[in-house]
Design a protein around this motif. Structure first.
Motif, PDB file in Angstrom:
ATOM      1  N   THR A 264      30.146  47.661  46.613  1.00  0.00           N
ATOM      2  CA  THR A 264      31.317  46.822  46.502  1.00  0.00           C
ATOM      3  C   THR A 264      31.105  45.664  45.468  1.00  0.00           C
ATOM      4  OG1 THR A 264      30.421  45.287  48.438  1.00  0.00           O
ATOM      5  CG2 THR A 264      31.744  47.292  49.060  1.00  0.00           C
ATOM      6  N   SER A 266      32.650  41.824  44.344  1.00  0.00           N
ATOM      7  CA  SER A 266      33.627  40.719  44.460  1.00  0.00           C
ATOM      8  C   SER A 266      35.005  40.917  43.223  1.00  0.00           C
ATOM      9  CB  SER A 266      33.149  39.275  44.210  1.00  0.00           C
ATOM     10  OG  SER A 266      32.627  39.002  42.925  1.00  0.00           O
ATOM     11  N   ASN A 267      36.006  40.252  43.663  1.00  0.00           N
ATOM     12  CA  ASN A 267      37.149  40.424  43.058  1.00  0.00           C
ATOM     13  C   ASN A 267      37.084  40.201  41.424  1.00  0.00           C
ATOM     14  OD1 ASN A 267      40.211  39.110  41.661  1.00  0.00           O
ATOM     15  ND2 ASN A 267      40.504  40.689  43.281  1.00  0.00           N
ATOM     16  N   LYS A 271      36.363  43.217  38.072  1.00  0.00           N
ATOM     17  CA  LYS A 271      37.062  43.355  36.947  1.00  0.00           C
ATOM     18  C   LYS A 271      36.176  43.618  35.638  1.00  0.00           C
ATOM     19  CE  LYS A 271      41.000  40.398  38.071  1.00  0.00           C
ATOM     20  NZ  LYS A 271      41.030  40.552  39.407  1.00  0.00           N
ATOM     21  N   GLU A 287      40.650  48.431  46.652  1.00  0.00           N
ATOM     22  CA  GLU A 287      40.378  47.125  46.551  1.00  0.00           C
ATOM     23  C   GLU A 287      41.287  46.520  47.124  1.00  0.00           C
ATOM     24  OE1 GLU A 287      41.187  45.855  42.347  1.00  0.00           O
ATOM     25  OE2 GLU A 287      42.541  47.275  42.193  1.00  0.00           O
ATOM     26  N   ASN A 288      41.014  45.171  47.470  1.00  0.00           N
ATOM     27  CA  ASN A 288      41.969  44.216  48.116  1.00  0.00           C
ATOM     28  C   ASN A 288      41.811  42.973  47.434  1.00  0.00           C
ATOM     29  OD1 ASN A 288      39.602  42.868  49.171  1.00  0.00           O
ATOM     30  ND2 ASN A 288      39.834  44.230  50.953  1.00  0.00           N
ATOM     31  N   HIS A 289      42.376  41.827  47.837  1.00  0.00           N
ATOM     32  CA  HIS A 289      42.279  40.448  46.962  1.00  0.00           C
ATOM     33  C   HIS A 289      40.815  39.913  47.147  1.00  0.00           C
ATOM     34  CE1 HIS A 289      42.905  39.516  51.284  1.00  0.00           C
ATOM     35  NE2 HIS A 289      42.405  38.131  51.107  1.00  0.00           N
ATOM     36  N   GLU A 290      39.923  40.544  48.071  1.00  0.00           N
ATOM     37  CA  GLU A 290      38.544  40.001  47.856  1.00  0.00           C
ATOM     38  C   GLU A 290      37.478  40.718  47.494  1.00  0.00           C
ATOM     39  OE1 GLU A 290      37.792  38.927  51.924  1.00  0.00           O
ATOM     40  OE2 GLU A 290      38.881  37.072  51.971  1.00  0.00           O
ATOM     41  N   ALA A 292      36.168  44.995  45.945  1.00  0.00           N
ATOM     42  CA  ALA A 292      36.496  46.532  45.349  1.00  0.00           C
ATOM     43  C   ALA A 292      35.521  47.229  45.695  1.00  0.00           C
ATOM     44  CB  ALA A 292      36.645  46.128  44.069  1.00  0.00           C
ATOM     45  N   ASP A 314      27.363  38.969  43.923  1.00  0.00           N
ATOM     46  CA  ASP A 314      28.793  39.729  43.620  1.00  0.00           C
ATOM     47  C   ASP A 314      28.690  41.180  44.090  1.00  0.00           C
ATOM     48  OD1 ASP A 314      30.435  37.182  43.426  1.00  0.00           O
ATOM     49  OD2 ASP A 314      29.333  37.154  41.183  1.00  0.00           O
TER      50      ASP A 314
END
Length: 340
Positions: A264, A266-267, A271, A287-290, A292, A314
């Motif tokens: 995983t 962090s957002n 990216k 993924e979500n807002h926190e 991926a 991260d």
């Protein structure tokens, strides 16, 4: 014009040969062979004569202030100032014209299959030449306007051509290799199989006659290279196009097996990882807002471990267990280093 272009190229080949610490005091024949190999891909002596090399050396002294001397003791040429290189000299108008001519030819083919892997490198060269050309019309130092990424000097690149020839002809190569770990220098006898670039360094993948397996050697730790016209051993199951398909970096082995790697991020880190994947098999699962979730299928290697560690907290590896444990061990070592 072609004669002028060839002379300018020969000057740079001679300059590289004179600055090669692994082969000091090259003879006139050494310089001729180096130019023949770089320009024509062979050393049969049909293209460049001894007198041409003599004229080149004279021209380099006169036109480029090259401190070239001849050593009677070593029977070869050298730079009186070992730090000298014509690469520190600004490009002349002839240099620029020669490069622009070559680039204009290459740029017509950069979208073809043959050049697709080099499109980015070609664009960088074209950008640099265009910027340098424009800067000649201003009084402003170009470094105050634009900065290009710089890489360290590529030691060992002079071995690319002879090794490539050995691969084509399946000839045996002898060289001395210095280990990064032990600093011990040993003689190697190998059959070159493949040349691979990674992180601005070149590596030789070859069949080692003593170890009886495929080994990777870094060109910048090779010296005293000798190619002999004798057929070497080549594993029947070695496929250059498949050898690195599960690799991240330069680590590969015909015995190692790729694994499913799940982690995983962090957002924000996601990216970056999504824009520059660790491996071509990498895919974004959800993924979500926190966070991926990523998956990839590759060999667990030192290069992958370092890539994952570079993202710090991260990134969290979920599987495989062996990779997760290795990361925990290294993180604990980092904590010890900082007395945490």
């Amino acid at each position: 014009m072609p004669h002028i272009k060839n002379a300018l190229i020969r000057y740079r080949i001679i300059d590289k040969a004179l600055g090669n610490s692994y082969n000091p005091y090259p003879t006139k024949l050494d310089l001729r062979y180096a130019c023949e190999m770089e320009l024509y891909g062979d050393t049969n002596g049909k293209h460049i004569s001894d007198s041409t090399i003599e004229k080149d050396l004279f021209a380099m002294r006169q036109e480029l202030d090259a401190p070239i001397k001849y050593s009677k003791a070593h029977k070869g040429y050298y730079y009186e100032n070992p730090d000298f290189t014509i690469n520190e000299k600004p490009l002349s108008e002839d240099d620029i014209a020669s490069i622009q001519f070559a680039l204009s030819t290459l740029s017509q083919f950069k979208e073809t299959e043959m050049f697709q892997n080099f499109g980015f490198a070609l664009n960088k060269i074209i950008d640099r030449v265009n910027v340098d050309s424009d800067s000649r019309n201003t009084d402003v130092d170009i470094d105050q306007l634009i900065q290009f990424e710089k890489s360290t000097a590529a030691i060992g690149n002079e071995f690319l051509q002879p090794l490539l020839s050995a691969i084509k002809n399946q000839h045996i190569a002898y060289f001395t290799y210095e280990s990064f770990v032990t600093q011990v220098r040993k003689q190697r006898k190998v059959t070159p199989l493949l040349l691979k670039e990674y992180n601005n360094r070149w590596y030789l993948i070859c069949f080692d006659s003593v170890k009886q397996k495929v080994i990777t050697y870094a060109l910048d730790r090779i010296s005293d290279l000798e190619i002999i016209e004798q057929k070497g051993e080549k594993p029947s199951d070695f496929k250059p196009d498949l050898f690195f398909r599960h690799s991240i970096g330069i680590t590969a082995s015909s015995e190692a097996r790729p694994e499913k790697i799940v982690f995983t991020a962090s957002n924000v880190a996601a990216k970056y990882i999504n824009s520059q994947p660790f491996h071509e098999s990498q895919k974004l699962v959800k993924e979500n807002h926190e966070l991926a979730l990523f998956e990839l299928f590759a060999l667990v290697s030192e290069e992958l471990i370092r890539e994952l560690l570079s993202y710090g907290g991260d990134v969290q590896v979920l599987q495989p267990e062996g990779l997760k444990n290795e990361l925990i061990k290294r993180i604990q070592k980092m904590r010890e280093n900082y007395n945490l």
